[in-house]
Motif scaffolding. Structure first.
Motif, PDB file in Angstrom:
ATOM      1  N   ARG A  42      83.797 -28.795 -15.492  1.00 50.81           N
ATOM      2  CA  ARG A  42      82.967 -27.666 -15.917  1.00 50.81           C
ATOM      3  C   ARG A  42      83.570 -27.040 -17.169  1.00 50.81           C
ATOM      4  O   ARG A  42      84.787 -26.814 -17.235  1.00 50.81           O
ATOM      5  CB  ARG A  42      82.860 -26.620 -14.805  1.00 50.81           C
ATOM      6  N   TYR A  44      83.475 -23.885 -20.012  1.00 50.22           N
ATOM      7  CA  TYR A  44      83.140 -22.469 -20.117  1.00 50.22           C
ATOM      8  C   TYR A  44      83.284 -22.013 -21.568  1.00 50.22           C
ATOM      9  O   TYR A  44      83.593 -22.822 -22.463  1.00 50.22           O
ATOM     10  CB  TYR A  44      84.063 -21.645 -19.199  1.00 50.22           C
ATOM     11  N   GLU A  89      86.431 -20.773  -9.355  1.00 51.58           N
ATOM     12  CA  GLU A  89      86.294 -19.313  -9.336  1.00 51.58           C
ATOM     13  C   GLU A  89      87.264 -18.655 -10.304  1.00 51.58           C
ATOM     14  O   GLU A  89      86.909 -17.726 -11.032  1.00 51.58           O
ATOM     15  CB  GLU A  89      86.543 -18.791  -7.913  1.00 51.58           C
ATOM     16  N   LYS A  92      86.223 -19.425 -14.031  1.00 51.80           N
ATOM     17  CA  LYS A  92      85.054 -18.633 -14.400  1.00 51.80           C
ATOM     18  C   LYS A  92      85.465 -17.205 -14.744  1.00 51.80           C
ATOM     19  O   LYS A  92      85.020 -16.635 -15.758  1.00 51.80           O
ATOM     20  CB  LYS A  92      84.043 -18.635 -13.251  1.00 51.80           C
TER      21      LYS A  92
END
Length: 221
Positions: A42, A44, A89, A92
């Motif tokens: 992922r 960001y 978590e 993020k």
């Protein structure tokens, strides 16, 4: 004469059957296996990235022992999903409040170090970086191919329990294992793998990169 011929033929047949079946018996002392690869990446803001990767070993076969081993290995993977959740978590949150270019990860890479004599042993290397300086960790899974049960170091090391305990304790101390580890980790819970007629033991040390190990004699050559 005919009777002798029949007996000789029967003996020859029995020997030929033995020759045919012996490789199967020998093959049962080891296991075929493969890896399932799980990977999630992922990205960001600010070029920050999180990577979760896990190679799950699975043995081929349908015996009760193989099924039990595979179930145990899958359970290890399921437990690691907790770290996966924590990883994403944290990253993020980090991307919103800090915003400095970083890559965080939880990567587990196992490989078989021993696979014969009715025993299979896996070592896994884990790079776990969820904030802070990160940790490099060596873990292990060793199983009986006959029963499917997980084996402790006492099941595979040479010597009685007291002598093995002494070797484990002094080996860990010599490598600089921390006090908490020595106080809270029972010898049967120490990470170890089998390789080349030796038991490789990986105690936790003060270093974040726990690559240190010591060896003791193994019952399995």
């Amino acid at each position: 004469m005919k009777k002798k011929y029949v007996v000789a033929s029967a003996l020859a047949l029995a020997m030929s059957v033995g020759l045919v079946t012996s490789p199967k018996a020998e093959a049962s002392s080891s296991a075929k296996y493969y890896f399932k690869q799980y990977k999630t990446v992922r990205k960001y803001k600010h070029g920050i990235k999180a990577i979760f990767a896990y190679k799950l070993p699975q043995l081929k076969g349908n015996s009760a022992a193989i099924k039990e081993i595979n179930k145990s290995l899958r359970k290890n993977y399921t437990a690691e999903l907790k770290h996966k959740k924590e990883l994403f978590e944290f990253v993020k949150w980090y991307s919103k409040h800090v915003g400095i270019h970083e890559t965080y990860d939880d990567i587990v890479k196992p490989r078989a170090t021993y696979n014969k004599n009715g025993v299979i042993s896996f070592r896994y290397d884990q790079d776990l970086n969820i904030g802070g300086s990160g940790t490099y960790f060596i873990g292990s899974w060793t199983y009986s191919l006959k029963t499917g049960k997980k084996l402790t170091v006492f099941d595979v090391a040479e010597g009685d329990k007291s002598s093995v305990c002494a070797q484990l304790y002094y080996g860990a101390v010599d490598l600089g294992a921390d006090d908490e580890y020595l106080r809270t980790t029972h010898a049967s819970k120490m990470n170890y793998t089998l390789k080349g007629g030796k038991v490789y033991v990986y105690p936790r040390t003060f270093s974040a990169y726990n690559r240190k190990y010591f060896t003791i004699p193994s019952r399995y050559k």
